[in-house]
Design an enzyme around this catalytic site. Structure first.
Site, PDB file in Angstrom:
ATOM      1  N   LYS A   1       2.451  -1.146   1.762  1.00 39.94           N
ATOM      2  CA  LYS A   1       2.848  -2.428   1.187  1.00 39.94           C
ATOM      3  C   LYS A   1       4.370  -2.620   1.275  1.00 39.94           C
ATOM      4  CE  LYS A   1      -1.359  -3.383   0.651  1.00 39.94           C
ATOM      5  NZ  LYS A   1      -2.315  -2.854  -0.274  1.00 39.94           N
TER       6      LYS A   1
HETATM    7  C1  LIG Z   1      -3.772  -2.856  -0.748  1.00 36.64           C
HETATM    8  C2  LIG Z   1      -4.617  -3.902  -1.351  1.00 36.64           C
HETATM    9  C3  LIG Z   1      -5.379  -3.689  -2.510  1.00 36.64           C
HETATM   10  C4  LIG Z   1      -5.523  -2.343  -3.154  1.00 36.64           C
HETATM   11  O1  LIG Z   1      -4.338  -1.694  -3.427  1.00 36.64           O
HETATM   12  P1  LIG Z   1      -4.376  -0.122  -3.742  1.00 36.64           P
HETATM   13  O2  LIG Z   1      -3.033   0.125  -4.377  1.00 36.64           O
HETATM   14  O3  LIG Z   1      -4.533   0.574  -2.434  1.00 36.64           O
HETATM   15  O4  LIG Z   1      -5.493   0.141  -4.666  1.00 36.64           O
HETATM   16  C5  LIG Z   1      -6.096  -4.735  -3.041  1.00 36.64           C
HETATM   17  N1  LIG Z   1      -6.084  -5.952  -2.481  1.00 36.64           N
HETATM   18  C6  LIG Z   1      -5.375  -6.206  -1.365  1.00 36.64           C
HETATM   19  C7  LIG Z   1      -5.374  -7.589  -0.800  1.00 36.64           C
HETATM   20  C8  LIG Z   1      -4.633  -5.190  -0.754  1.00 36.64           C
HETATM   21  O5  LIG Z   1      -3.951  -5.457   0.365  1.00 36.64           O
END
Ligand SMILES: *Cc1c(COP(=O)(O)O)cnc(C)c1O
Length: 374
Positions: free
Chosen positions: A182
């Site tokens: 992210k």
């Molecule tokens: C990455 C992501 C998640 C989940 O995040 P985690 O921290 O890996 O649990 C949920 N929704 C979207 C759209 C994502 O890109």
């Protein structure tokens, strides 16, 4: 030539040193660094309460519990997202109700939401795919009119903005992810932005076994909680990243603009929505002209990889996964999401990329696609 992955986290030396300090300090789980990151995130979100957790998946699931969503309830979301978005709805015993994507934004089609609302609908989970914000005015107008809670899945939109304010400054419950891919990371982790102290207190209990510490040194448990607290090791990475987030996102925006300048328009790919104001450019995703290609997407990705360029797929439309087919979903139900899900590819975009990396990707896409186009 060096392999160029589709993304790569950038951790600076100060952050690495700060993690070393935590490891030597004798306190490595939830502690002062988590408190500090919660305070800084709260400032980032205009003073709203923010609580850290071990993943955004945990934040979303517990957000639904805070919003009172449970068995018998329906929650509306978009099939074009990471599957976590719908999994959490099932986890709390509710039913995911999908609404197709808007071809212009690739996000939840707000023109189609009201038709999916029933007396059982309790909440909406909009997703800011690739960091492009869903129209918050329209979204909250619909939620307000029908008395629905909103859990914003802003996993990809940390540092993106709506009408000049960071996502997280307004709205109902807002979840961010700090997964390694992210725009800012803590290795793994996430947080939830809440409305008030009571919600924050409930969320704190849910993330750690329902425990309340009492003034006399003992404890009580009055709700069933789980185990989703963040460590100070992770929070230290997050603190280092939050300082750099604005710079990271500015660089992502520049790189995305370079892609628009240099991408070969004769290939017939659909480029992503060209928003250079509000999006944080979490990903750069053209849609392949599959109907004109003599090879499939898998072969395109393999040929790009052979040229040293990593390409991802984010995401196939999730209602076609076995788990959701078993619940009655089928092909043809959400044609826009299905079309995007089949054609989308994620090209390299991360802050440490050089301008010439973008040129190289654009040239390689042309070299790989041109010979297979009819
Ligand atoms: C990455 C992501 C998640 C989940 O995040 P985690 O921290 O890996 O649990 C949920 N929704 C979207 C759209 C994502 O890109």
């Amino acid at each position: 030539m060096d392999f160029l992955p589709f993304t790569r986290p950038h951790i600076d030396e100060d952050t690495i040193a700060a993690v070393g300090d935590v490891l030597r300090s004798g306190w490595i789980t939830t502690g002062p660094r988590c408190q500090q990151l919660e305070a800084e995130l709260s400032a980032f979100c205009g003073g709203r309460p923010v609580r850290l957790v071990s993943s955004a998946t945990a934040a979303l699931e517990m957000a639904l519990l805070v919003a009172g969503v449970g068995p018998g309830d329906e929650v509306i979301t978009c099939p074009l997202s990471w599957v976590a978005t719908a999994n959490v709805i099932l986890k709390v015993g509710a039913t995911p109700v999908f609404v197709d994507a808007d071809p212009a934004t690739r996000n939840l089609d707000l023109d189609k939401v009201e038709a999916a609302i029933t007396p059982r609908t309790r909440a909406l989970i909009p997703v800011d795919l690739a960091g492009l914000p869903v129209d918050r005015e329209r979204l909250y107008a619909i939620a307000g009119k029908h008395g629905l809670r909103v859990v914003e899945d802003a996993a990809q939109s940390m540092g993106a903005s709506w009408k000049g304010k960071n996502i997280g400054n307004g709205g109902d419950l807002v979840s961010f992810s700090f997964h390694a891919n992210k725009n800012m990371t803590s290795g793994e982790g996430g947080c939830l932005v809440l409305n008030n102290a009571d919600e924050a207190r409930l969320f704190e209990k849910l993330r750690l076994q329902g425990v309340t510490r009492l003034p006399d040194g003992t404890m009580d448990v009055d709700v069933l909680g789980g185990k989703a607290n963040m460590t100070d090791i992770a929070a230290t990475i997050g603190l280092g990243q939050l300082k750099q987030l604005a710079g990271f996102n500015a660089r992502r925006r520049q790189l995305a603009q370079l892609y628009f300048q240099h991408f070969d328009r004769e290939l017939g790919c659909d480029l992503p929505p060209a928003d250079f104001e509000q999006s944080n450019w979490h990903m750069f995703q053209p849609l392949l002209p599959l109907e004109r290609m003599s090879v499939d997407r898998g072969e395109f990705i393999a040929r790009m990889k052979a040229q040293g360029i990593g390409v991802g797929v984010h995401y196939p439309a999730m209602h076609l996964f076995t788990l959701f087919r078993q619940r009655g979903h089928r092909e043809g139900e959400f044609p826009v999401a299905e079309d995007i899900g089949q054609r989308t590819v994620t090209l390299p975009l991360f802050p440490a990329m050089r301008d010439e990396d973008v040129l190289r990707v654009c040239k390689t896409v042309s070299a790989v696609l041109r010979p297979v186009l009819s």
